[in-house]
Design a protein around this motif. Structure first.
Motif, mmCIF file in Angstrom:
data_model
loop_
_atom_site.group_PDB
_atom_site.id
_atom_site.type_symbol
_atom_site.label_atom_id
_atom_site.label_comp_id
_atom_site.label_asym_id
_atom_site.label_seq_id
_atom_site.Cartn_x
_atom_site.Cartn_y
_atom_site.Cartn_z
ATOM 1 N N PHE A 107 60.428 39.006 131.465
ATOM 2 C CA PHE A 107 59.097 38.174 131.436
ATOM 3 C C PHE A 107 58.490 38.141 132.727
ATOM 4 O O PHE A 107 57.313 38.370 132.994
ATOM 5 C CB PHE A 107 59.559 36.817 130.681
ATOM 6 N N ALA A 108 59.360 37.515 133.773
ATOM 7 C CA ALA A 108 58.783 37.402 134.977
ATOM 8 C C ALA A 108 58.505 38.627 135.735
ATOM 9 O O ALA A 108 57.417 38.647 136.624
ATOM 10 C CB ALA A 108 59.689 36.961 135.913
ATOM 11 N N VAL A 109 58.909 39.918 135.441
ATOM 12 C CA VAL A 109 58.357 40.943 135.778
ATOM 13 C C VAL A 109 57.050 41.650 135.150
ATOM 14 O O VAL A 109 56.195 42.210 136.321
ATOM 15 C CB VAL A 109 59.548 42.350 135.690
ATOM 16 N N CYS A 110 57.034 41.151 133.969
ATOM 17 C CA CYS A 110 55.797 42.010 133.422
ATOM 18 C C CYS A 110 54.590 40.956 133.229
ATOM 19 O O CYS A 110 53.476 41.560 133.179
ATOM 20 C CB CYS A 110 56.372 42.535 131.954
ATOM 21 N N CYS A 111 54.675 39.658 133.304
ATOM 22 C CA CYS A 111 53.791 38.859 132.980
ATOM 23 C C CYS A 111 53.159 38.066 134.017
ATOM 24 O O CYS A 111 54.085 37.830 134.833
ATOM 25 C CB CYS A 111 53.963 37.886 131.788
ATOM 26 N N GLU A 112 51.816 37.314 133.977
ATOM 27 C CA GLU A 112 51.537 36.399 134.937
ATOM 28 C C GLU A 112 50.511 35.447 134.127
ATOM 29 O O GLU A 112 49.730 35.991 132.992
ATOM 30 C CB GLU A 112 50.544 37.230 136.005
ATOM 31 N N PRO A 113 50.423 34.221 134.549
ATOM 32 C CA PRO A 113 49.556 33.288 133.956
ATOM 33 C C PRO A 113 48.051 33.647 133.774
ATOM 34 O O PRO A 113 47.568 34.217 134.784
ATOM 35 C CB PRO A 113 50.014 32.056 134.709
ATOM 36 N N ARG A 114 47.672 33.327 132.595
ATOM 37 C CA ARG A 114 46.043 33.505 132.662
ATOM 38 C C ARG A 114 45.263 32.344 133.107
ATOM 39 O O ARG A 114 45.845 31.260 133.046
ATOM 40 C CB ARG A 114 45.744 33.704 131.047
ATOM 41 N N ALA A 115 44.173 32.416 133.567
ATOM 42 C CA ALA A 115 43.333 31.352 133.872
ATOM 43 C C ALA A 115 42.946 30.714 132.527
ATOM 44 O O ALA A 115 42.530 31.206 131.550
ATOM 45 C CB ALA A 115 42.200 31.674 134.929
ATOM 46 N N ARG A 116 42.596 29.296 132.765
ATOM 47 C CA ARG A 116 42.015 28.483 131.881
ATOM 48 C C ARG A 116 40.409 28.326 131.844
ATOM 49 O O ARG A 116 39.781 28.479 132.937
ATOM 50 C CB ARG A 116 42.480 27.013 131.965
ATOM 51 N N CYS A 117 39.988 28.269 130.846
ATOM 52 C CA CYS A 117 38.559 28.231 130.527
ATOM 53 C C CYS A 117 37.780 27.120 131.466
ATOM 54 O O CYS A 117 36.526 27.054 131.610
ATOM 55 C CB CYS A 117 37.946 28.298 129.130
ATOM 56 N N SER A 118 38.663 25.887 131.660
ATOM 57 C CA SER A 118 38.249 24.840 132.222
ATOM 58 C C SER A 118 37.620 25.215 133.431
ATOM 59 O O SER A 118 36.768 24.582 134.403
ATOM 60 C CB SER A 118 38.945 23.678 132.297
ATOM 61 N N LYS A 119 38.109 26.463 134.109
ATOM 62 C CA LYS A 119 37.656 26.673 135.676
ATOM 63 C C LYS A 119 36.624 27.761 135.761
ATOM 64 O O LYS A 119 36.082 28.185 136.684
ATOM 65 C CB LYS A 119 38.838 27.385 136.271
ATOM 66 N N PHE A 120 36.143 28.091 134.412
ATOM 67 C CA PHE A 120 35.111 29.089 134.397
ATOM 68 C C PHE A 120 33.638 28.342 134.127
ATOM 69 O O PHE A 120 33.636 27.272 133.451
ATOM 70 C CB PHE A 120 35.131 29.844 133.049
ATOM 71 N N SER A 121 32.896 28.644 135.046
ATOM 72 C CA SER A 121 31.377 27.857 135.074
ATOM 73 C C SER A 121 30.431 28.852 133.959
ATOM 74 O O SER A 121 30.173 29.871 134.467
ATOM 75 C CB SER A 121 30.974 28.063 136.506
ATOM 76 N N CYS A 122 29.986 28.162 132.863
ATOM 77 C CA CYS A 122 29.027 28.876 131.853
ATOM 78 C C CYS A 122 27.782 29.043 132.466
ATOM 79 O O CYS A 122 27.246 28.183 133.299
ATOM 80 C CB CYS A 122 29.120 28.208 130.489
ATOM 81 N N PRO A 123 27.216 30.231 132.411
ATOM 82 C CA PRO A 123 25.821 30.635 133.033
ATOM 83 C C PRO A 123 24.937 29.594 132.243
ATOM 84 O O PRO A 123 25.064 29.029 131.162
ATOM 85 C CB PRO A 123 25.580 31.895 132.699
ATOM 86 N N GLU A 124 23.717 29.774 132.546
ATOM 87 C CA GLU A 124 22.507 28.982 131.908
ATOM 88 C C GLU A 124 22.411 29.606 130.454
ATOM 89 O O GLU A 124 22.604 30.686 130.189
ATOM 90 C CB GLU A 124 21.337 29.538 132.679
ATOM 91 N N GLN A 125 21.777 28.791 129.642
ATOM 92 C CA GLN A 125 21.637 29.035 128.117
ATOM 93 C C GLN A 125 23.197 28.857 127.282
ATOM 94 O O GLN A 125 23.015 29.278 126.214
ATOM 95 C CB GLN A 125 20.898 30.241 127.974
ATOM 96 N N TYR A 126 24.172 28.811 128.089
ATOM 97 C CA TYR A 126 25.420 28.370 127.574
ATOM 98 C C TYR A 126 26.263 27.171 128.014
ATOM 99 O O TYR A 126 25.852 26.636 128.803
ATOM 100 C CB TYR A 126 26.517 29.815 127.915
ATOM 101 N N LEU A 127 26.967 26.843 126.799
ATOM 102 C CA LEU A 127 27.944 25.557 127.161
ATOM 103 C C LEU A 127 29.174 25.647 127.006
ATOM 104 O O LEU A 127 29.737 26.875 126.329
ATOM 105 C CB LEU A 127 27.293 24.473 125.962
ATOM 106 N N PRO A 128 30.002 25.002 127.941
ATOM 107 C CA PRO A 128 31.635 25.205 127.785
ATOM 108 C C PRO A 128 32.000 24.787 126.115
ATOM 109 O O PRO A 128 31.605 23.922 125.692
ATOM 110 C CB PRO A 128 32.119 24.318 128.654
ATOM 111 N N LYS A 129 32.957 25.595 125.752
ATOM 112 C CA LYS A 129 33.356 25.291 124.273
ATOM 113 C C LYS A 129 34.353 23.935 124.431
ATOM 114 O O LYS A 129 34.837 23.390 125.262
ATOM 115 C CB LYS A 129 34.182 26.405 123.997
ATOM 116 N N GLU A 130 34.364 23.413 123.203
ATOM 117 C CA GLU A 130 35.229 22.296 123.022
ATOM 118 C C GLU A 130 36.493 22.431 123.543
ATOM 119 O O GLU A 130 37.142 23.594 123.009
ATOM 120 C CB GLU A 130 34.932 21.490 121.876
ATOM 121 N N HIS A 131 37.265 21.430 124.067
ATOM 122 C CA HIS A 131 38.582 21.737 124.590
ATOM 123 C C HIS A 131 38.794 23.088 125.259
ATOM 124 O O HIS A 131 39.726 23.844 125.067
ATOM 125 C CB HIS A 131 39.450 21.673 123.290
ATOM 126 N N ALA A 132 37.978 23.264 126.369
ATOM 127 C CA ALA A 132 37.942 24.291 127.345
ATOM 128 C C ALA A 132 39.416 24.566 127.967
ATOM 129 O O ALA A 132 39.800 25.437 128.296
ATOM 130 C CB ALA A 132 36.614 24.368 128.256
#
Length: 365
Positions: free
Chosen positions: A91-116
Motif C-alpha cells: 500500500f505505502a509503495v503503490c499509493c499516495e493520498p488524493r487532494a480534497r475538493c475543498s482545496k479546489f477553486s471552482c472557476p466562474e460560472q461554477y459552484l463548489p459541490k455540497e460537502h466538497a
C-alpha cells in the motif's frame, strides 16, 4: 549386472537435481510458490532455470488503492514485494493520498459541490481539466429566473450567473431590469418667434430650450415594454433638444402635452392631488381640537373626594336652616345646646366638617 536398475544404480548413474529453493532470483523476480518442490535442470541451479524457479514481481498498476488514495504516477514501473500486490505489503509503495475538493477553486460560472470536503480529486493535486466536474457544478443562470411584474430579464441572461445552483428571489437585481415606457418629445418654438424669423434657414423647433415649459411640445413618441437601459441608450442617441422620460407602462403618457406635464411635475395623473395636503391638514387640526376638548371636559367634571358631601353635610356647630325641623322656635322649651362632645374635639376640622348636620347630642356624636 548387465542391466542397470533404479534400485541398484541410481546413485551410481544419476546426480540429484538441485531444488529451486536454492536458486536466488534476480531483481524484480521472486521464487515461485512451492519452490522447494521445483527442481533445476542440473545438480546446481543456473541462469537457465530462471523461468522454472522464478516469477516476475507484480507491478503497482495492478493494485487497487482505497478511495482516498490514488496510484503513484510511475505505478507501472514500481514493483510490489511479491507476484501479487497486497494492501499490507505494498500500500505505502503503490499509493499516495488524493487532494480534497475543498482545496479546489471552482472557476466562474461554477459552484463548489455540497460537502466538497468529503470529495476527492483524481490526483494529489487538483487540476481543472480533470477535476472540474468532480468538484464543481454549474451555477444557475438568469435565463431560468422569472422576473416580477414591471421587470424583464437582462440581455444575455443566459450568461449571467447566480451565486447558487438555482437563482432565487435575492437575485432579482442581478437578473432583471425595470421594464416600462420610454417616451420622447420636442418643443416647438412660439409663434411670435416664428413671425420674427422668416429666413428659410429658420427652424420651427427650439434648439436649446431651458425647460419643457418653453414652447409647445410636439413630435411625441413612446415605446412600451422596454428596459431602462434601452431608454438610456435612446436618450444618449437623441438630439440635445429632445426630452426623454421613462415610466411604468401603466403610467405612460399618451400625448406630448401629458409627457411635458409629467417631466415638469404637473401631471394631472399624479397620485397626490394638490388639495390632498390641505385635506390632511384640516383632518389633523380637527382631530387635535377634539382631543383637547375631551381632555378639558374630563378635567373639569372630574370627581373630587374633598368636595363630596359639601351640600349634604354641615358643621355640628352651624345653626340649622330656618326651615329645618330641628331648629327651635321662639317660646318653645328647647334644651340648651350641649357642649361639643369629646369625639368632635378629637376630630380634625375637615373631619368635623363632614359630620351629619342632623346629628343630635344624644346620638353620641
Amino acid at each position: 549386472a548387465n542391466v542397470c536398475t533404479t534400485h541398484d544404480d541410481t546413485l551410481e548413474c544419476c546426480v540429484e537435481l538441485a531444488s529451486c529453493s536454492t536458486f536466488t532470483c534476480p531483481h524484480r523476480f521472486a521464487l515461485k510458490d512451492g519452490a522447494s518442490g521445483i527442481f533445476c535442470a542440473a545438480g546446481q541451479c543456473g541462469d537457465e532455470d530462471l523461468e522454472v524457479c522464478c516469477d516476475p514481481l507484480a507491478k503497482c498498476n495492478s493494485f487497487t488503492c482505497p478511495a482516498a488514495y490514488t496510484l503513484r504516477p510511475d505505478a507501472a514501473h514500481v514493483m510490489c514485494a511479491a507476484q501479487t500486490c497486497t494492501r499490507d505489503g505494498d500500500f505505502a509503495v503503490c499509493c499516495e493520498p488524493r487532494a480534497r475538493c475543498s482545496k479546489f477553486s471552482c472557476p466562474e460560472q461554477y459552484l463548489p459541490k455540497e460537502h466538497a470536503s468529503e470529495l476527492f480529486c483524481a490526483r494529489p493535486e487538483c487540476e481543472a481539466e480533470i477535476d472540474l466536474l468532480a468538484c464543481c457544478e454549474h451555477a444557475g443562470n438568469c435565463s431560468t429566473y422569472s422576473c416580477p411584474s414591471g421587470y424583464m430579464l437582462r440581455e444575455n441572461a443566459s450568461t449571467i450567473f447566480c451565486p447558487f445552483e438555482t437563482c432565487a428571489e435575492d437575485d432579482m437585481n442581478t437578473c432583471c431590469v425595470r421594464k416600462g415606457c420610454c417616451y420622447a418629445f420636442l418643443l416647438q418654438a412660439d409663434e411670435d418667434e416664428d413671425a420674427q424669423d422668416t429666413s428659410p434657414s429658420s427652424s420651427s423647433y427650439s434648439t436649446s430650450p431651458a425647460q419643457p415649459g418653453e414652447g409647445k411640445p410636439c413630435c411625441f413618441s413612446r415605446s412600451l415594454g422596454v428596459s431602462l437601459a434601452e431608454c438610456e441608450a435612446r436618450r444618449a442617441g437623441s438630439p440635445m433638444d429632445a426630452f426623454v422620460g421613462f415610466a411604468s407602462d401603466a403610467r405612460c403618457p399618451k400625448t406630448a402635452e401629458e409627457a411635458a406635464a409629467r417631466i415638469t411635475g404637473t401631471s394631472h395623473n399624479s397620485l397626490c392631488p394638490s388639495w390632498w395636503p390641505w385635506l390632511c391638514f384640516g383632518l389633523g387640526l380637527t382631530l387635535a381640537l377634539f382631543v383637547s376638548v375631551t381632555a378639558f371636559a374630563a378635567w373639569w367634571f372630574r370627581s373630587d373626594p374633598k368636595q363630596s358631601g359639601v351640600w349634604c353635610y354641615r358643621r355640628i356647630d352651624d345653626p340649622a336652616p330656618p326651615d329645618s325641623p330641628d331648629r327651635p322656635t321662639r317660646g318653645s322649651d328647647a334644651a340648651p345646646p350641649s357642649p361639643p362632645s369629646a369625639l368632635g374635639r378629637d376630630l380634625r376640622p375637615s373631619e368635623r366638617h363632614l359630620l351629619r348636620a342632623g346629628s343630635s347630642p344624644s346620638s353620641g356624636v
